[in-house]
Design an enzyme around this catalytic site. Structure first.
Site, PDB file in Angstrom:
ATOM      1  CG  ASP A  67     -10.732  48.027 104.247  1.00  0.00           C
ATOM      2  OD1 ASP A  67     -11.116  48.650 103.159  1.00  0.00           O
ATOM      3  OD2 ASP A  67     -11.309  48.310 105.399  1.00  0.00           O
ATOM      4  CG  ASN A 136     -17.656  45.373 114.837  1.00  0.00           C
ATOM      5  OD1 ASN A 136     -17.385  46.392 113.978  1.00  0.00           O
ATOM      6  ND2 ASN A 136     -17.052  44.206 114.351  1.00  0.00           N
ATOM      7  CG  HIS A 138     -15.202  47.405 111.623  1.00  0.00           C
ATOM      8  ND1 HIS A 138     -15.725  46.115 111.278  1.00  0.00           N
ATOM      9  CD2 HIS A 138     -15.687  48.316 110.532  1.00  0.00           C
ATOM     10  CE1 HIS A 138     -16.269  46.122 109.936  1.00  0.00           C
ATOM     11  NE2 HIS A 138     -16.397  47.383 109.538  1.00  0.00           N
TER      12      HIS A 138
HETATM   13  C1  F6R Z   1     -14.953  49.579 104.204  1.00  0.00           C
HETATM   14  C2  F6R Z   1     -14.259  49.856 105.530  1.00  0.00           C
HETATM   15  C3  F6R Z   1     -15.331  49.576 106.354  1.00  0.00           C
HETATM   16  C4  F6R Z   1     -16.636  50.088 106.389  1.00  0.00           C
HETATM   17  C5  F6R Z   1     -17.738  49.532 107.383  1.00  0.00           C
HETATM   18  C6  F6R Z   1     -19.125  50.140 106.984  1.00  0.00           C
HETATM   19  O1  F6R Z   1     -13.563  49.968 103.276  1.00  0.00           O
HETATM   20  O2  F6R Z   1     -13.406  49.989 105.702  1.00  0.00           O
HETATM   21  O3  F6R Z   1     -14.974  49.781 107.795  1.00  0.00           O
HETATM   22  O4  F6R Z   1     -16.790  51.344 105.999  1.00  0.00           O
HETATM   23  O5  F6R Z   1     -17.815  48.266 107.524  1.00  0.00           O
HETATM   24  O6  F6R Z   1     -19.718  49.301 105.828  1.00  0.00           O
HETATM   25  P1  F6R Z   1     -20.951  49.879 105.266  1.00  0.00           P
HETATM   26  O7  F6R Z   1     -20.892  51.128 104.713  1.00  0.00           O
HETATM   27  O8  F6R Z   1     -21.278  48.760 104.135  1.00  0.00           O
HETATM   28  O9  F6R Z   1     -22.015  49.820 106.262  1.00  0.00           O
END
Ligand code: F6R
Length: 247
Positions: A67, A136, A138
């Site tokens: 992303d 959440n 995602h």
């Molecule tokens: C990043 C991404 C997100 C992160 C998620 C966890 O490219 O796609 O889905 O993997 O937000 O973020 P962290 O690792 O900062 O807890």
């Protein structure tokens, strides 16, 4: 879905690094799906070390990131392209022409997302996709309520994601966090031949429990990985704490 729980995030990261190193050794021209965020930073350090020790080369590796924020120049301090250069690409022998991150500044978003999907397909599909998970549920920026079949697309970020990312990347300033991102879709992620998801710490407990033990639901997009034929989930004990079944 194979779930493995480690005493520490370092041990889980080491296992993930071993999977990526083995993938690159087995197929030197493999296609990797990569993630940003705080979770994979130590994994990238291990891959850089393996490169410096001569264990792996990225010369023929192609990468596709999950992303990118909409509206940020790719050299903006908070852009995911820049993050990847600083955390991995600038430290290994990868050809930057083989490093793909969605263009958050594309004038024609429709065309950009279609071209991104087409480029993944032209490369032969993703061999190994690295994933983190949001508090959440995602994956990528596929937020709760998203379409579970779609390809790369434009997504609006939820309030929780904006808050989480402000804390990590924008010196706590929520107003600076872009409200939209381009993201591989859940459909794109499910097409990867293998997925490796890392989750560490208390803030991931609820999302992790839902992903593994809950129903497959768009309220927890990561739960769709239950349908994927080859997903490995690597957790530290804290992230695994709410799981009913721990082994
Ligand atoms: C990043 C991404 C997100 C992160 C998620 C966890 O490219 O796609 O889905 O993997 O937000 O973020 P962290 O690792 O900062 O807890």
């Amino acid at each position: 879905m194979k779930v493995r729980i480690f005493e520490s995030s370092q041990e889980a990261t080491h296992e993930a690094a071993a999977l990526f190193i083995e993938q690159i050794q087995r197929k030197p021209d493999c296609v990797l799906g990569l993630a940003t965020g705080s979770t994979p930073i130590k994994l990238y350090k291990e891959l850089i070390l393996a490169y410096k020790e001569g264990t792996i080369s990225f010369k023929r590796v192609k990468t596709f990131n999950l992303d990118e924020y909409v509206g940020l120049d790719r050299l903006h301090t908070q852009s995911y392209y820049r993050f990847m250069c600083e955390q991995l690409f600038d430290h290994v022998d990868i050809d930057k022409r083989n490093c793909h991150v969605p263009n958050g500044q594309a004038k024609n978003i429709e065309r950009e997302v279609m071209q991104y999907e087409a480029a993944i397909e032209a490369a032969g599909g993703i061999d190994m996709q690295l994933l983190g998970i949001g508090g959440n549920g995602h994956i990528g920026f596929n937020e709760p309520g998203c379409n579970l079949d779609c390809g790369t697309h434009l997504e609006s970020l939820t309030r929780q994601t904006i808050q989480d990312n402000a804390r990590l990347f924008f010196n706590g300033n929520e107003a600076q966090v872009p409200r939209q991102a381009l993201t591989m879709g859940v459909g794109t992620i499910l097409r990867a031949r293998r997925c490796v998801l890392l989750a560490f710490g208390k803030s991931k407990q609820v999302a992790v429990q839902g992903m593994i033990e809950g129903p497959i639901t768009k309220n927890n997009p990561a739960s769709v990985l239950q349908r994927h034929p080859d997903t490995v989930v690597l957790l530290d004990t804290l992230a695994a704490e709410k799981l009913k079944k721990k082994g």
